[in-house]
Design an enzyme around this catalytic site. Structure first.
Site, PDB file in Angstrom:
ATOM      1  CD  GLU A 110      -3.063  -1.115   2.130  1.00 50.47           C
ATOM      2  OE1 GLU A 110      -3.224  -0.113   2.834  1.00 50.47           O
ATOM      3  OE2 GLU A 110      -3.695  -2.177   2.292  1.00 50.47           O
ATOM      4  CG  HIS A 235      -9.124   6.040   1.488  1.00 50.53           C
ATOM      5  ND1 HIS A 235      -9.105   5.772   0.133  1.00 50.53           N
ATOM      6  CD2 HIS A 235      -8.448   5.028   2.081  1.00 50.53           C
ATOM      7  CE1 HIS A 235      -8.441   4.634  -0.066  1.00 50.53           C
ATOM      8  NE2 HIS A 235      -8.029   4.173   1.113  1.00 50.53           N
ATOM      9  NE  ARG A 279      -4.670   6.005   3.071  1.00 51.17           N
ATOM     10  CZ  ARG A 279      -5.116   5.035   3.853  1.00 51.17           C
ATOM     11  NH1 ARG A 279      -5.737   5.339   4.971  1.00 51.17           N
ATOM     12  NH2 ARG A 279      -4.937   3.784   3.545  1.00 51.17           N
ATOM     13  CG  HIS A 340     -10.219   6.306   5.537  1.00 53.59           C
ATOM     14  ND1 HIS A 340     -11.144   5.321   5.284  1.00 53.59           N
ATOM     15  CD2 HIS A 340      -9.035   5.661   5.767  1.00 53.59           C
ATOM     16  CE1 HIS A 340     -10.560   4.134   5.363  1.00 53.59           C
ATOM     17  NE2 HIS A 340      -9.291   4.308   5.656  1.00 53.59           N
ATOM     18  NE  ARG A 375      -5.048   5.323   9.736  1.00 48.25           N
ATOM     19  CZ  ARG A 375      -5.367   4.485   8.762  1.00 48.25           C
ATOM     20  NH1 ARG A 375      -4.602   3.421   8.512  1.00 48.25           N
ATOM     21  NH2 ARG A 375      -6.458   4.674   8.042  1.00 48.25           N
TER      22      ARG A 375
HETATM   23  C1  SIN Z   1      -7.485   0.870   2.443  1.00 47.84           C
HETATM   24  O1  SIN Z   1      -7.740  -0.311   2.282  1.00 47.84           O
HETATM   25  O2  SIN Z   1      -7.094   1.613   1.554  1.00 47.84           O
HETATM   26  C2  SIN Z   1      -7.651   1.444   3.792  1.00 47.84           C
HETATM   27  C3  SIN Z   1      -6.593   0.970   4.662  1.00 47.84           C
HETATM   28  C4  SIN Z   1      -6.348   1.955   5.758  1.00 47.84           C
HETATM   29  O3  SIN Z   1      -7.130   2.858   5.970  1.00 47.84           O
HETATM   30  O4  SIN Z   1      -5.314   1.843   6.396  1.00 47.84           O
END
Ligand code: SIN
Length: 550
Positions: A110, A235, A279, A340, A375
């Protein structure tokens, strides 16, 4: 043995309840909806931990600090990353079945992670798998206790936190609203808040409607220190349809790309990591791109991943697309940022202890310092598991003031943040004039426009004036929805005050009028409610009763 009241039933609350029961405390677990209703259930991407041979705790620490934009508490990050692997193994013991292939547990990549370390379950149903396993564990404990005629753990669903009860500076229980609509007081040696975040503050959110920040609001009213509330994470990719369901970052981790409405990639020109930039950067870039295209959502093109991968690895998102009449194996899907995760919250030390004796906070309700200003993806479930476990361990220690709050109220050397406090005092001063009953949808619109992805002093000031003119229903007479909206009003005021006070841009907090970070402001901001004579805080509940034994 302590009487422990746990409020909330996401990952943090359930772990706290199980651990506290197993260590001999008597636990009452209350939750606003059904036991399995929580923000945890909606988590897709997974849980990050340095569990694989090509990874290390140090690498996880570095990634977390980098994402946190200079505002993380390094000690909290170290605890998170060091203890994370053990807590993930606990989850496996509790029955969480993380996805595997022939080589063992599989993992995803990620944004802002330097390597793949995100465990997932049921493809993109990680939170649901964790919630199911822990709910089962908690119910099993409760049933076993009941069968033996004991009351080591009792569960009360559809029971909402109204306020904390404070006696002589110590939290001694909580005022709750039961399913029958009656308020009742419950006393406890320790209250563990695990009430989650407050996505319902915003018009667009990936959170369920129950995420109304009840714990942060109650802790604030009770005089607990809170911190970093201006940092709300948006998000980048919620599906741009009613309900704005999450489209996990893991989809971009697998190779999906973002396109303008003209079908052109725009992220490579903005950041070397393109779609996998931190993010906050991706969310802001999408918002800016949307502005250029008259508010139309951008597109997420996952067609290159193929139907088999999309449906097997992301069944939840596939179902959300289908429900919206979209086939993401064939066409790019519309996405836009949505609220988010809240990095700020009730200030705690590394053991979940707050500035008020008897009060702990774990999970999203807490500000541990592990996330800083932004985060790192998939660190939230991990933080909940690590610090819930630690809070229960701290219950067994002789009571002492957390070193973080060595003056009994706020962190050492960091007095009440006067800017934030002045801003909040201004609200209070205006409260005498408040005459309009707050409307939740109007509040959500206001916060989205003024304190959303992009902020500026003028919009925040206007929002502050509007918020000062709104009032909530008297909590003693309020039902669930009214209590929630009152909490959102308190929190909206706090976020706007804190966002006005932070005259810089950092992590998730971006001010058009202060577009750069200012090194002298690279510090968390702690504040607490000044208990002026005009503040009315319920310390003696209206109809004390002990209907819930704790
Ligand atoms: C996601 O799956 O993108 C969210 C994961 C997160 O908020 O850490």
């Amino acid at each position: 043995m302590a009487r422990v009241l746990v409020v909330g039933s996401g990952l943090a609350g359930l772990i706290a309840a199980v651990r506290a029961t197993d260590t001999g405390h008597r636990v009452t677990l209350v939750t606003k909806a059904a036991l399995s209703d929580s923000n945890t259930r909606y988590a897709q991407g997974g849980i990050a931990a340095a569990l694989f041979p090509d990874d290390s705790v140090d690498a996880h620490i570095l990634d977390t600090l980098r994402a946190g934009a200079g505002l993380c508490d390094p000690a909290a990050v170290q605890v998170l990353c060091e203890e994370g692997p053990a807590r993930v193994r606990d989850l496996i013991r509790f029955g969480v079945d993380f996805d595997r292939d022939e080589s063992g547990i599989t993992r995803g990549l990620e944004a802002a992670h330097s390597r793949s370390r995100v465990l997932h379950a049921g493809g993109d149903a990680t939170g649901a798998a964790i919630e199911t396993a822990l709910v089962h564990t908690v119910r099993e404990r409760a049933n076993r206790a009941h069968a033996l005629g004991g009351d080591q753990i009792t569960i009360h669903e559809h029971t909402m936190l109204v306020d904390l009860i404070v006696d002589d500076g110590r939290v001694s229980g909580a005022l709750l609203l039961g399913p029958d609509g009656a308020q009742l007081a419950v006393s406890a040696d320790a209250v563990i808040l695990a009430t989650g975040g407050a996505g319902a503050l915003y018009k667009h959110t990936t959170n369920p409607a129950i995420a109304t920040g009840d714990g942060v609001a109650a802790a604030w009213r009770a005089g607990a220190a809170i911190a970093d509330v201006e940092f709300y994470q948006f998000h980048p990719t919620a599906l741009a349809v009613p309900g704005t369901p999450l489209v996990s970052e893991a989809v971009r981790g697998e190779g999906a790309v973002l396109l303008s409405s003209q079908g052109e990639r725009f992220m490579p020109a903005i950041h070397p990591d393109a779609e996998l930039a931190p993010r906050d950067i991706v969310a802001r870039s999408i918002a800016a791109q949307m502005k250029k295209q008259d508010g139309a959502p951008v597109l997420l093109d996952a067609t290159g991943l193929g139907r088999e991968l999309l449906e097997g690895r992301f069944p939840t998102i596939t179902a959300a697309c289908r429900a919206a009449g979209l086939d993401w194996a064939l066409e790019p899907i519309p996405v836009a940022p949505a609220a988010h995760y809240w990095m700020g919250g009730v200030a705690t030390d590394g053991w979940g202890r707050t500035s008020l004796a008897g009060l702990f906070a774990v999970g999203e309700v807490a500000r541990t310092g592990a996330h800083g200003a932004n985060r790192l993806a998939s660190n939230s479930l991990l933080e909940a598991a690590v610090f819930a476990d630690r809070a229960v361990r701290a219950l067994g220690e002789p009571e002492q003031r957390p070193p973080l709050f060595d003056d009994g109220t706020l962190p050492a050397g960091d007095p009440v943040d006067s800017d934030v406090d002045d801003a909040f005092a201004a609200f209070d001063a205006g409260l005498g004039d408040a005459h309009t009953l707050v409307d939740r949808a109007a509040l959500q619109d206001l916060l989205w426009e003024a304190a959303g992805v992009h902020r500026a002093g003028t919009g925040l000031t206007r929002a502050a004036v509007t918020l000062a003119g709104w009032q909530a229903v008297d909590r003693r007479q309020a039902g669930v929805a009214e209590l929630e909206t009152g909490n959102l009003l308190d929190l909206g005021r706090l976020i706007v005050a804190a966002a006005l006070a932070r005259e810089e841009s950092r992590g998730a907090h971006h001010r058009a009028d202060f577009p750069d970070s200012r090194p002298e402001l690279a510090r968390p901001r702690f504040t607490r409610r000044l208990m002026r004579p005009t503040h009315s805080f319920v310390t003696v509940p209206p109809q004390p009763s002990e209907a819930i034994a704790c």
